[in-house]
Design a protein around this motif. Structure first.
Motif, short mmCIF file in Angstrom:
data_model
loop_
_atom_site.label_atom_id
_atom_site.label_comp_id
_atom_site.label_asym_id
_atom_site.label_seq_id
_atom_site.Cartn_x
_atom_site.Cartn_y
_atom_site.Cartn_z
N HIS A 65 21.25 -29.59 -9.95
CA HIS A 65 21.58 -28.41 -9.14
C HIS A 65 23.10 -28.29 -8.98
O HIS A 65 23.66 -27.20 -9.10
CB HIS A 65 20.90 -28.52 -7.78
N TYR A 66 23.77 -29.41 -8.76
CA TYR A 66 25.24 -29.42 -8.64
C TYR A 66 25.88 -28.94 -9.94
O TYR A 66 26.80 -28.12 -9.92
CB TYR A 66 25.72 -30.82 -8.28
N VAL A 67 25.39 -29.44 -11.06
CA VAL A 67 25.93 -29.03 -12.36
C VAL A 67 25.74 -27.53 -12.55
O VAL A 67 26.67 -26.82 -12.99
CB VAL A 67 25.27 -29.81 -13.51
N ALA A 68 24.56 -27.01 -12.23
CA ALA A 68 24.31 -25.57 -12.35
C ALA A 68 25.27 -24.78 -11.48
O ALA A 68 25.81 -23.75 -11.92
CB ALA A 68 22.86 -25.26 -11.98
N ASP A 69 25.52 -25.24 -10.26
CA ASP A 69 26.47 -24.56 -9.37
C ASP A 69 27.87 -24.58 -9.95
O ASP A 69 28.61 -23.59 -9.88
CB ASP A 69 26.48 -25.20 -7.99
N GLN A 70 28.27 -25.71 -10.53
CA GLN A 70 29.61 -25.84 -11.09
C GLN A 70 29.80 -24.97 -12.34
O GLN A 70 30.90 -24.50 -12.60
CB GLN A 70 29.92 -27.31 -11.44
N LEU A 71 28.74 -24.74 -13.09
CA LEU A 71 28.82 -23.87 -14.26
C LEU A 71 29.10 -22.43 -13.84
O LEU A 71 29.84 -21.72 -14.50
CB LEU A 71 27.53 -23.94 -15.07
N GLY A 72 28.51 -22.03 -12.73
CA GLY A 72 28.77 -20.71 -12.16
C GLY A 72 28.53 -19.57 -13.12
O GLY A 72 27.79 -19.68 -14.10
N ASP A 73 29.17 -18.46 -12.85
CA ASP A 73 29.00 -17.26 -13.66
C ASP A 73 29.64 -17.38 -15.03
O ASP A 73 29.19 -16.77 -15.99
CB ASP A 73 29.60 -16.04 -12.94
N ALA A 74 30.70 -18.19 -15.14
CA ALA A 74 31.43 -18.31 -16.40
C ALA A 74 30.57 -18.91 -17.51
O ALA A 74 30.61 -18.46 -18.64
CB ALA A 74 32.70 -19.14 -16.21
N TYR A 75 29.79 -19.95 -17.18
CA TYR A 75 29.02 -20.64 -18.21
C TYR A 75 27.52 -20.69 -17.91
O TYR A 75 26.75 -21.12 -18.75
CB TYR A 75 29.53 -22.07 -18.39
N GLY A 76 27.13 -20.29 -16.72
CA GLY A 76 25.74 -20.40 -16.32
C GLY A 76 24.76 -19.69 -17.23
O GLY A 76 23.62 -20.14 -17.41
N GLU A 77 25.16 -18.60 -17.85
CA GLU A 77 24.27 -17.87 -18.75
C GLU A 77 24.16 -18.55 -20.11
O GLU A 77 23.26 -18.24 -20.89
CB GLU A 77 24.77 -16.44 -18.93
N GLU A 78 25.07 -19.47 -20.41
CA GLU A 78 25.07 -20.13 -21.71
C GLU A 78 24.37 -21.48 -21.69
O GLU A 78 24.18 -22.10 -22.73
CB GLU A 78 26.51 -20.33 -22.18
N VAL A 79 24.00 -21.94 -20.50
CA VAL A 79 23.39 -23.26 -20.34
C VAL A 79 22.06 -23.11 -19.62
O VAL A 79 21.96 -22.42 -18.61
CB VAL A 79 24.31 -24.20 -19.54
N ALA A 80 21.03 -23.75 -20.17
CA ALA A 80 19.72 -23.77 -19.53
C ALA A 80 19.43 -25.20 -19.08
O ALA A 80 19.60 -26.14 -19.85
CB ALA A 80 18.64 -23.31 -20.49
N ILE A 81 19.03 -25.36 -17.83
CA ILE A 81 18.68 -26.68 -17.31
C ILE A 81 17.18 -26.68 -17.03
O ILE A 81 16.68 -25.87 -16.25
CB ILE A 81 19.46 -26.99 -16.03
N LEU A 82 16.47 -27.58 -17.71
CA LEU A 82 15.02 -27.67 -17.59
C LEU A 82 14.62 -29.02 -17.00
O LEU A 82 15.15 -30.04 -17.39
CB LEU A 82 14.34 -27.53 -18.95
N SER A 83 13.67 -29.00 -16.09
CA SER A 83 13.06 -30.22 -15.59
C SER A 83 11.61 -30.22 -16.05
O SER A 83 10.88 -29.26 -15.79
CB SER A 83 13.13 -30.28 -14.07
N ILE A 84 11.20 -31.29 -16.70
CA ILE A 84 9.85 -31.40 -17.21
C ILE A 84 9.18 -32.57 -16.51
O ILE A 84 9.69 -33.69 -16.53
CB ILE A 84 9.84 -31.61 -18.74
N THR A 85 8.05 -32.32 -15.86
CA THR A 85 7.33 -33.39 -15.19
C THR A 85 6.51 -34.18 -16.20
O THR A 85 5.97 -33.61 -17.16
CB THR A 85 6.43 -32.85 -14.08
N VAL A 86 6.42 -35.46 -15.97
CA VAL A 86 5.70 -36.32 -16.91
C VAL A 86 4.49 -36.99 -16.28
O VAL A 86 3.91 -37.90 -16.83
CB VAL A 86 6.64 -37.38 -17.53
N ASP A 87 4.10 -36.53 -15.10
CA ASP A 87 2.90 -37.10 -14.48
C ASP A 87 1.90 -36.01 -14.12
O ASP A 87 2.05 -34.89 -14.39
CB ASP A 87 3.25 -37.90 -13.24
#
Length: 87
Positions: A65-87
């Motif tokens: 979440h911190y990384v996504a906030d730091q990417l902001g508008d400048a790079y946020g559209e170029e980066v996708a952050i996915l969380s995949i559950t394994v249980d």
């Protein structure tokens, strides 16, 4: 999330080393199919987490979440952050 299909293939790019390209389709939190290929052209960060994990998983989620906030508008559209559950 349940894995529906997993496809793996390797491609040789002209003038480049061997690159592994993966595509898979999972179910999202609403039960809808979600394909990794839908994010083609983006930088993709994937975290594999447990839904019932009291120690490190909340820390990893907070860091993402911190990384996504730091990417902001400048790079946020170029980066996708996915969380995949394994249980």
């Amino acid at each position: 999330m349940k894995m529906l299909r997993f496809i793996s293939k390797a491609k040789k790019l002209a003038g480049a080393s061997l690159t592994l390209t993966l595509d898979f389709i999972l179910l999202d939190e609403n039960g809808e199919p979600y394909a990794l290929s839908d994010l083609e052209g983006k930088v993709i960060v994937i975290a594999f987490l447990f839904t019932r994990c009291p120690d490190i998983c909340p820390v990893v989620s907070a860091n993402l979440h911190y990384v996504a906030d730091q990417l902001g508008d400048a790079y946020g559209e170029e980066v996708a952050i996915l969380s995949i559950t394994v249980d």
